[in-house]
Each structure stands twice: as structure tokens, then as C-alpha cells.
Write a protein that holds these residues in place. Structure first.
Motif, mmCIF file in Angstrom:
data_model
loop_
_atom_site.group_PDB
_atom_site.id
_atom_site.type_symbol
_atom_site.label_atom_id
_atom_site.label_comp_id
_atom_site.label_asym_id
_atom_site.label_seq_id
_atom_site.Cartn_x
_atom_site.Cartn_y
_atom_site.Cartn_z
ATOM 1 N N TYR B 76 30.470 44.844 -68.531
ATOM 2 C CA TYR B 76 30.770 43.748 -67.603
ATOM 3 C C TYR B 76 31.854 42.841 -68.169
ATOM 4 O O TYR B 76 32.818 42.491 -67.479
ATOM 5 C CB TYR B 76 29.500 42.943 -67.322
ATOM 6 C CG TYR B 76 29.751 41.682 -66.533
ATOM 7 C CD1 TYR B 76 30.137 41.744 -65.196
ATOM 8 C CD2 TYR B 76 29.603 40.430 -67.128
ATOM 9 C CE1 TYR B 76 30.369 40.588 -64.474
ATOM 10 C CE2 TYR B 76 29.836 39.266 -66.413
ATOM 11 C CZ TYR B 76 30.215 39.349 -65.084
ATOM 12 O OH TYR B 76 30.444 38.210 -64.381
ATOM 13 N N TYR B 77 31.714 42.491 -69.457
ATOM 14 C CA TYR B 77 32.712 41.609 -70.071
ATOM 15 C C TYR B 77 34.077 42.273 -70.093
ATOM 16 O O TYR B 77 35.106 41.652 -69.865
ATOM 17 C CB TYR B 77 32.278 41.211 -71.477
ATOM 18 C CG TYR B 77 31.047 40.328 -71.484
ATOM 19 C CD1 TYR B 77 31.001 39.175 -70.701
ATOM 20 C CD2 TYR B 77 29.928 40.660 -72.239
ATOM 21 C CE1 TYR B 77 29.870 38.376 -70.687
ATOM 22 C CE2 TYR B 77 28.801 39.862 -72.239
ATOM 23 C CZ TYR B 77 28.769 38.713 -71.449
ATOM 24 O OH TYR B 77 27.665 37.940 -71.429
ATOM 25 N N TRP B 78 34.072 43.575 -70.385
ATOM 26 C CA TRP B 78 35.353 44.290 -70.416
ATOM 27 C C TRP B 78 35.994 44.334 -69.042
ATOM 28 O O TRP B 78 37.218 44.251 -68.925
ATOM 29 C CB TRP B 78 35.166 45.708 -70.951
ATOM 30 C CG TRP B 78 35.024 45.717 -72.445
ATOM 31 C CD1 TRP B 78 33.919 45.998 -73.166
ATOM 32 C CD2 TRP B 78 36.052 45.386 -73.383
ATOM 33 N NE1 TRP B 78 34.166 45.866 -74.505
ATOM 34 C CE2 TRP B 78 35.479 45.482 -74.668
ATOM 35 C CE3 TRP B 78 37.396 45.007 -73.277
ATOM 36 C CZ2 TRP B 78 36.190 45.224 -75.822
ATOM 37 C CZ3 TRP B 78 38.117 44.752 -74.432
ATOM 38 C CH2 TRP B 78 37.507 44.852 -75.698
ATOM 39 N N TYR B 239 41.767 28.455 -64.101
ATOM 40 C CA TYR B 239 40.375 28.476 -63.670
ATOM 41 C C TYR B 239 40.259 28.203 -62.169
ATOM 42 O O TYR B 239 39.634 28.954 -61.430
ATOM 43 C CB TYR B 239 39.589 27.435 -64.465
ATOM 44 C CG TYR B 239 38.171 27.261 -63.977
ATOM 45 C CD1 TYR B 239 37.183 28.170 -64.328
ATOM 46 C CD2 TYR B 239 37.826 26.212 -63.137
ATOM 47 C CE1 TYR B 239 35.892 28.035 -63.876
ATOM 48 C CE2 TYR B 239 36.534 26.067 -62.672
ATOM 49 C CZ TYR B 239 35.567 26.987 -63.038
ATOM 50 O OH TYR B 239 34.300 26.862 -62.583
ATOM 51 N N VAL B 240 40.940 27.133 -61.739
ATOM 52 C CA VAL B 240 40.766 26.665 -60.366
ATOM 53 C C VAL B 240 41.181 27.720 -59.347
ATOM 54 O O VAL B 240 40.425 28.053 -58.432
ATOM 55 C CB VAL B 240 41.561 25.358 -60.134
ATOM 56 C CG1 VAL B 240 41.525 24.972 -58.662
ATOM 57 C CG2 VAL B 240 40.989 24.255 -60.992
ATOM 58 N N THR B 241 42.385 28.271 -59.501
ATOM 59 C CA THR B 241 42.910 29.199 -58.500
ATOM 60 C C THR B 241 42.013 30.425 -58.319
ATOM 61 O O THR B 241 41.613 30.738 -57.187
ATOM 62 C CB THR B 241 44.352 29.609 -58.869
ATOM 63 O OG1 THR B 241 45.076 28.433 -59.189
ATOM 64 C CG2 THR B 241 45.021 30.330 -57.725
ATOM 65 N N MET B 255 36.589 31.592 -65.924
ATOM 66 C CA MET B 255 35.361 31.266 -65.189
ATOM 67 C C MET B 255 34.133 31.637 -66.000
ATOM 68 O O MET B 255 33.135 30.917 -66.040
ATOM 69 C CB MET B 255 35.345 32.010 -63.857
ATOM 70 C CG MET B 255 36.365 31.464 -62.856
ATOM 71 S SD MET B 255 36.782 32.686 -61.616
ATOM 72 C CE MET B 255 35.312 32.636 -60.612
ATOM 73 N N LEU B 256 34.232 32.787 -66.658
ATOM 74 C CA LEU B 256 33.115 33.270 -67.466
ATOM 75 C C LEU B 256 32.828 32.297 -68.615
ATOM 76 O O LEU B 256 31.670 31.938 -68.887
ATOM 77 C CB LEU B 256 33.496 34.645 -68.023
ATOM 78 C CG LEU B 256 32.364 35.599 -68.375
ATOM 79 C CD1 LEU B 256 31.557 35.925 -67.132
ATOM 80 C CD2 LEU B 256 32.948 36.867 -68.975
ATOM 81 N N ILE B 257 33.898 31.879 -69.270
ATOM 82 C CA ILE B 257 33.749 30.964 -70.411
ATOM 83 C C ILE B 257 33.175 29.637 -69.928
ATOM 84 O O ILE B 257 32.245 29.079 -70.530
ATOM 85 C CB ILE B 257 35.107 30.763 -71.118
ATOM 86 C CG1 ILE B 257 35.558 32.079 -71.749
ATOM 87 C CG2 ILE B 257 35.020 29.680 -72.173
ATOM 88 C CD1 ILE B 257 37.007 32.103 -72.178
ATOM 89 N N GLY B 270 29.987 31.771 -75.291
ATOM 90 C CA GLY B 270 31.251 31.250 -74.752
ATOM 91 C C GLY B 270 32.340 31.279 -75.811
ATOM 92 O O GLY B 270 33.469 31.721 -75.557
ATOM 93 N N ALA B 271 31.984 30.851 -77.015
ATOM 94 C CA ALA B 271 32.951 30.829 -78.118
ATOM 95 C C ALA B 271 33.395 32.243 -78.465
ATOM 96 O O ALA B 271 34.580 32.494 -78.715
ATOM 97 C CB ALA B 271 32.342 30.136 -79.340
ATOM 98 N N ALA B 272 32.463 33.181 -78.487
ATOM 99 C CA ALA B 272 32.796 34.566 -78.832
ATOM 100 C C ALA B 272 33.751 35.163 -77.806
ATOM 101 O O ALA B 272 34.745 35.805 -78.165
ATOM 102 C CB ALA B 272 31.521 35.401 -78.915
#
Lengths: 374, 305
Positions: B76-78, B239-241, B255-257, B270-272
Motif C-alpha cells: 500500500y505504501y509503495w 497536500y491541498v490540491t 496526505m499519508l504523512i 509518519g517520520a519513517a
């Protein structure tokens, strides 16, 4: 520039036909907004000739050159190159090449690729491009620097690259826009000699824009003097210097004493009254009796004598100043409170003998006094 | 000429030797104008960044690479990382394609007198908040938005297109926001390319297009490169757009972070993710730089970074 022997290009042979026109400019005019840059100029340039367009900055000489190259469209008139009307021909298809004032070398290409640029646009075979570029680099003495970039070259070297880059295309006419302007005086003198030699060797017609009268005299077969967009006179160096038609030409090429007078007797040898002295001068302008006219007298063509003739072609004056210049001297002579003449000479005995305020007679051979138009 | 040049050189080297004795003071005198910017960077960028690494590597006070294993091992992250880079890449390419002609027009066609005015028009959108500008696209791209209504009215389409909440919508929004950065960067470089060079190319037999391709474009490549970096980096971190125009489905890294930090309070994760993204970005930039340096014969590199 190491001038190795070049095999004579085809143009050399035709250069012998002296009245063969290569560039014909007829009634060309160009304005930028309200500013008239070139005003109804007509000019026929012969094959193999070295022609200078000479005039002060803003006189329209560069605009005229740019119209021949195709970068500006004339508002009126015709331009023919080698008997072909080129008005509608874009710059890339005109048989001319240009050496720009700032050289305009491509900074991202090395010397070889700069010179090869034009040949590659013609899609010549690789081997021929290689051979032609080498040949012309050798001609300007830069074959060792083929891999250098323009920023790694001196001003003189950049100049040579620009020349090679233009000449390698074998143009019918080479256009040069003040190509030596950015060089220092010493280098400029040397490049002048090399340029003239190069032109003789390749036999290409050169049209050379400059504001430097000495440069124009040193290089040109013929000079076109321009001022405020107009062509004032187009003639050989000798004729321009000896027979200037206007005050501007007389002053721009060399030095001239311009004296105001009034026509007493018209004719090819007119009699003009200057501050009470009647003098004889040559006149091509067909001045009428009573006309206010200008007489041009070259400083080095005037003679000064302590016991000169009191009548005839003579102006009486007093010594106002003496300036020693080393190889020559200059005398400032006052003919009248409003009229002063400059005389240049090399006769030291005469110079040493003169004292301030002394009365002298100024004389000159008839052919050196000439009416000019204002 | 060389013997003249030797005199000022001698003076400079003497100055250097003298200052070598009081080197700290000399260095301070030279670099003090950097301090304000340096302070901002250190406190707002370097320190938070330096904090991220321990935060992600010491999740419960003990060294552990478990979080990284989770990030790198979850497809998912990828997918999200991949989408972020893909969207940024496409937006950057579109910005070059649309921005370059605009920059060219600004510098070479618009008369100097009007140039400032046209520049203002290009920059004007930047004066509005990104949120509002993204919302404006909602109005335009919506199911019954201006674009669909117009196309329906013209008879080009029979049913409204699904434009919103798609990758296309995100790209449109990103390009719209980023294009001034591309235009300004390219225009600045183009202004320094002497137009006589184009004339020289024409004089040597090149067509107008040939002169552009062989002279003007290669010389503005550093500007295109710098603009691309700028736009790419801004797209990647936007982020916003993507949030407004992409809907919930087209999630990107930013957005994920944001989610991990602000909603789920999983700061180590989040940091990772942030560190992984930074690392991948640096690798991409490095490769791009190398590739371009090679294609411009090593002279592109000095123009950038």
C-alpha cells in the motif's frame, strides 16, 4: 592568422570582371516607428569588392547590412544578390553570411562545432564537413583550438572563429558588422591587415560596417558614407578624400577646414569671396552667383609662406598658435576674427621661423580647394 | 594583456595571506549575510529533519528498524509513493510543455514595456490561497460543472464526464498552481540568451525551428532543469490540491504523512514515511542531474545546484 595557401575559389576568376554587380540595392528605405533608419539608399556592389559602410552610430549602416542579411524587411525598394531578388527570401536561404559585432558564437558548442554549424544545416557528408572545417580553421590559424569552447578563447580568437564560421559556407557576400569593435587598438590594427589579406585570398565580396574612418580607408576598395539614414557618397577612398561632395564627408574622412563664402563667378572653377578675399575653387555643385557656399580645404594641402603672393589664390592670416607634434606640426592661423584655418606641415625651418601674431599667406594648388554642400 | 592582469592578482593574493592570520574573523566577515537564512533553515528544516530519524528509529526508546520494515514491506505504501512520484512527474512534464512557450512568448515577443504587466498576470494566481484555487477547479470539473455543461451544450459529449476525484483532476490542479514557477525560472534564463545567437543560427542556414532546437533550447536547458526541480519538489510535497481534487481515493504521500501525524498520532510511522520519501527523492534528483550533466557535456551541472 596563419595564411596558408588556399586553392582559389570560383569567385576569384569572376572578380576580374570589374563591373559585375553582386549586390544591387535600389531605393531601399526602412523606418522604426517615427525614426527613419535608412532613407532611399541605392548602391551597387561589385563582385570581389571590399566595400565599407561608414558613418556615425545610428546612421543606418547596420540596418542596411541587416536588410542584406535578411534580418530586417525594407519598407520600400529592392535588394538583389547575384541578380536574384531576395526580398522574400528568409535569412537561412540567402547566399550571404554575417560576422556579428559580438561574434555571436554558440557558447554550448566548441570551435569545431561552431564552424561546422552551417555545413551541417546543408546536410553535407560528414567527411566533407570535417575537411572544410579543418581547412578554414587552418586558414585562420585556429586548428589547434578546435575542441575549445568560445569562453576559453581571447577576443581575437573568437573573432577568427566567427570569420571561419561564416566563410566556410562559401558565401557570395560576407557581411561584417563592426567585427573589430570589441578589440583593443593594437589587435585591431593587426586584424585589419589579416582581414584584408583574407579577403584577397578567398576572393569573396566583403561588406564591412564601421564607424572608424581609418579602418574604412585601410581596408576598403570603395566606401559608402552614410549619415542620418542617407547615402551621402559612394566612391573609392581616394575620390572620397580628394573630392568630398558634402561638408559631412569632408569632415568625416580626415580633417577639413570648412570656410563659408559667397559665389562671385560660377563655373567648374568658381570664384568665391571669403571675407573680402576672392579665391578660386573647383565646383561640381553648379552653384549660382550670390549663393552662400562652403569651401573645404585639407590642412596638409595648404602651404604657408611669410612672403607669399598678395593676390591670386591666397588668404592672408596671422599666426595664432603653433603646436609641435613630433613628426609634424600644426598651425592655427586667423584669417579674420571669425575664420581660423588649421595647417599641417613638416617643414621644421618654417615652423621654427614663425612667431605669434606674424602675418603669413596661405596658398594651395587649385585642385585642393573644393566647394562642398552643407 | 597578461602582465597587466598580474598586478591586481598580486594584490588579491597579498590580501589573502594577510587574512590567513585572522582567519576566523575574516570568514565571519565574509559569511555574515548568510546568518538569517541559515538560522531559518536550521530551526525550521534541519532540526525537524534531524528529529525525524531518531523518532522513526527509536519508536519506544529503543533502536528498532521495525517501522521501516513495515513501510518498505507494505505494498500500500509503495502504491502511494509510486502515485506521488507519477503525478509529480506528469505535472512537471506538462508544466515544461505549457510553461516553456509561455516563457518564450514573454521574453521574446512581448514588448519590454508590457512585460512587467504580463509577468503580473502570470504571478497573479499565486496571490490566492491554494485551497480556494483547488475549490475553483471543483466548480469547473464537477459532474455538472462548467466544463461538462459546456461540452454537453456543444454536443461534444452525451453524458457528463467523470473528471473530478481522479488523477487527471489532480494533475490539472497541480499544473495550474505550479506553472508560474516554471515560467519565471525559464524566462529568467531565456532573458540571458542573446537573441543574436538565433540570428546567427538563421544566418548559417537554420530554419526558425532549427535555430530554436539547436541553439535556444540547449542554452535554456539549465532553466528548464531548475524549473523542473522546483515544480517536481513542490508537487511531491503538495497536500491541498491532491486532497481536494483527488478525493479520498487518490492518496499521495503528503496526505499519508499528514494522516499519520495528525489523525492517527503514529509519529514514528509518519517520520519513517517522510524519511523514505526524502531518500527516494534525493536518489531521483541525483540520477536526473547525472543524466543531464552527461547530455550537456558536463556544462549543465555548474548552472544548477
Amino acid at each position: 592568422m596563419v595564411l596558408s595557401k588556399v586553392e582559389p575559389p570560383a569567385t576569384t576568376a569572376s572578380a576580374q570582371r570589374s563591373h559585375d554587380t553582386i549586390v544591387n540595392i535600389a531605393g531601399v528605405a526602412k523606418s522604426f516607428g517615427d525614426m527613419v533608419a535608412v532613407d532611399n539608399v541605392s548602391l551597387a556592389i561589385r563582385r570581389g569588392e571590399f566595400v565599407s559602410l561608414l558613418g556615425p552610430s545610428g546612421c543606418g549602416k547596420s540596418t542596411l547590412l541587416r536588410m542584406i542579411a535578411g534580418f530586417e524587411q525594407p519598407d520600400a525598394g529592392a535588394i538583389e544578390i547575384d541578380a536574384h531578388d531576395v526580398i522574400d527570401v528568409p535569412p537561412n536561404r540567402r547566399p550571404v553570411n554575417m560576422v556579428f559585432q559580438s561574434y555571436a558564437l554558440f557558447p554550448h558548442l566548441n570551435v569545431f562545432d561552431n564552424v561546422a554549424f552551417g555545413l551541417r544545416r546543408k546536410r553535407l557528408p560528414r567527411a566533407q564537413v570535417e575537411a572544410d572545417v579543418r581547412h578554414f580553421l587552418q586558414l585562420v590559424g585556429l586548428e589547434a583550438l578546435a575542441q575549445r569552447y568560445p569562453t576559453q578563447l581571447s577576443g581575437g580568437q573568437q573573432q577568427r572563429v566567427a570569420l571561419a564560421r561564416a566563410l566556410v559556407n562559401k558565401p557570395k557576400v560576407l557581411l561584417l558588422d563592426e567585427p573589430l569593435g570589441a578589440l583593443d587598438l593594437k589587435l585591431r590594427k593587426r586584424m585589419q591587415t589579416e582581414l584584408k589579406q583574407l579577403q584577397r585570398d578567398v576572393g569573396v565580396t566583403f561588406i564591412y560596417v564601421t564607424h572608424d574612418q581609418d579602418e574604412a580607408l585601410a581596408l576598403s576598395d570603395r566606401i559608402a558614407v552614410m549619415n542620418r539614414g542617407a547615402l551621402l557618397q559612394f566612391a573609392s577612398c581616394r575620390e572620397l578624400y580628394d573630392k568630398p561632395r558634402t561638408e559631412f564627408v569632408a569632415n568625416f574622412l580626415g580633417e577639413a577646414n570648412i570656410v563659408a563664402g559667397r559665389v562671385v563667378e560660377p563655373g567648374p572653377v568658381a570664384v568665391v569671396e571669403v571675407r573680402g578675399h576672392n579665391i578660386q575653387v573647383l565646383d561640381d555643385t553648379q552653384a549660382q552667383p550670390g549663393d552662400q557656399v562652403l569651401v573645404a580645404l585639407r590642412p596638409e594641402q595648404l602651404n604657408v609662406a611669410v612672403h607669399g603672393p598678395s593676390s591670386g589664390n591666397v588668404l592672408q592670416a596671422r599666426v595664432k598658435d603653433k603646436v609641435f607634434l613630433g613628426n609634424a606640426f600644426t598651425l592655427h592661423l586667423q584669417v579674420d576674427p571669425d575664420v581660423a584655418l588649421i595647417v599641417r606641415g613638416t617643414d621644421r625651418a618654417l615652423f621654427d621661423g614663425l612667431v605669434m601674431g606674424q602675418a603669413v599667406a596661405i596658398t594651395w594648388p587649385l585642385e585642393y580647394g573644393r566647394l562642398v554642400q552643407p | 594583456m597578461n602582465e597587466h592582469a598580474a598586478i591586481p592578482n598580486a594584490r588579491v593574493s597579498r590580501q589573502r595571506t594577510r587574512s590567513a592570520g585572522a582567519s576566523t574573523a575574516y570568514v565571519l566577515r565574509q559569511i555574515w549575510p548568510l546568518f538569517p537564512a541559515l538560522a531559518v533553515l536550521v530551526f525550521l528544516f534541519a532540526l525537524p529533519l534531524a528529529w525525524m530519524l531518531p523518532e522513526s528509529l527509536f519508536p519506544e526508546g529503543q533502536f528498532s528498524t521495525a517501522i521501516y520494515a513495515e513501510v518498505l514491506g507494505t505494498s500500500y505504501y509503495w502504491t502511494v509513493i509510486g502515485r506521488s512520484f507519477w503525478l509529480s512527474l506528469v505535472a512537471t512534464v506538462v508544466c515544461v510543455i505549457l510553461g516553456y512557450p509561455l516563457a518564450y512568448y514573454l521574453v521574446r515577443v512581448v514588448r519590454p514595456r508590457y512585460r512587467r504587466f504580463v509577468f503580473m498576470i502570470v504571478i497573479a494566481p499565486l496571490f490566492t490561497s491554494a485551497v480556494i484555487r483547488a475549490m475553483a477547479w471543483l466548480v469547473i470539473l464537477g459532474r455538472r460543472g462548467m466544463l461538462n455543461e459546456t461540452l454537453l451544450w456543444m454536443g461534444v459529449i452525451e453524458a457528463p464526464l467523470r473528471l473530478l476525484y481522479s488523477e487527471t483532476a489532480v494533475i490539472i490542479g497541480l499544473v495550474y498552481i505550479m506553472i508560474p514557477f516554471m515560467v519565471l525560472t525559464v524566462a529568467a534564463v531565456l532573458e540571458n540568451v542573446n537573441s543574436t545567437l538565433e540570428e546567427a543560427a538563421r544566418d548559417l542556414g537554420a530554419t526558425p525551428l532549427g535555430a530554436f532546437c539547436r541553439v535556444t533550447f540547449p542554452l535554456t536547458l539549465p532553466g528548464v532543469m531548475a524549473g523542473s526541480f522546483l515544480v517536481f519538489a513542490l508537487c511531491l510535497s503538495s497536500y491541498v490540491t491532491p486532497a481536494v481534487l483527488g478525493g479520498g481515493r487518490n492518496k499521495v504521500m503528503a496526505m499519508l504523512i499528514f494522516e499519520q501525524f495528525m489523525r492517527l498520532f503514529n509519529w514514528p510511522l509518519g517520520a519513517a514515511i517522510s524519511c523514505v520519501m526524502l531518500f527516494v527523492t534525493l536518489i531521483i534528483i541525483w540520477c536526473y542531474n547525472r543524466a543531464l550533466a552527461r547530455s550537456t557535456g558536463g556544462r549543465g551541472q555548474e548552472a544548477l545546484l
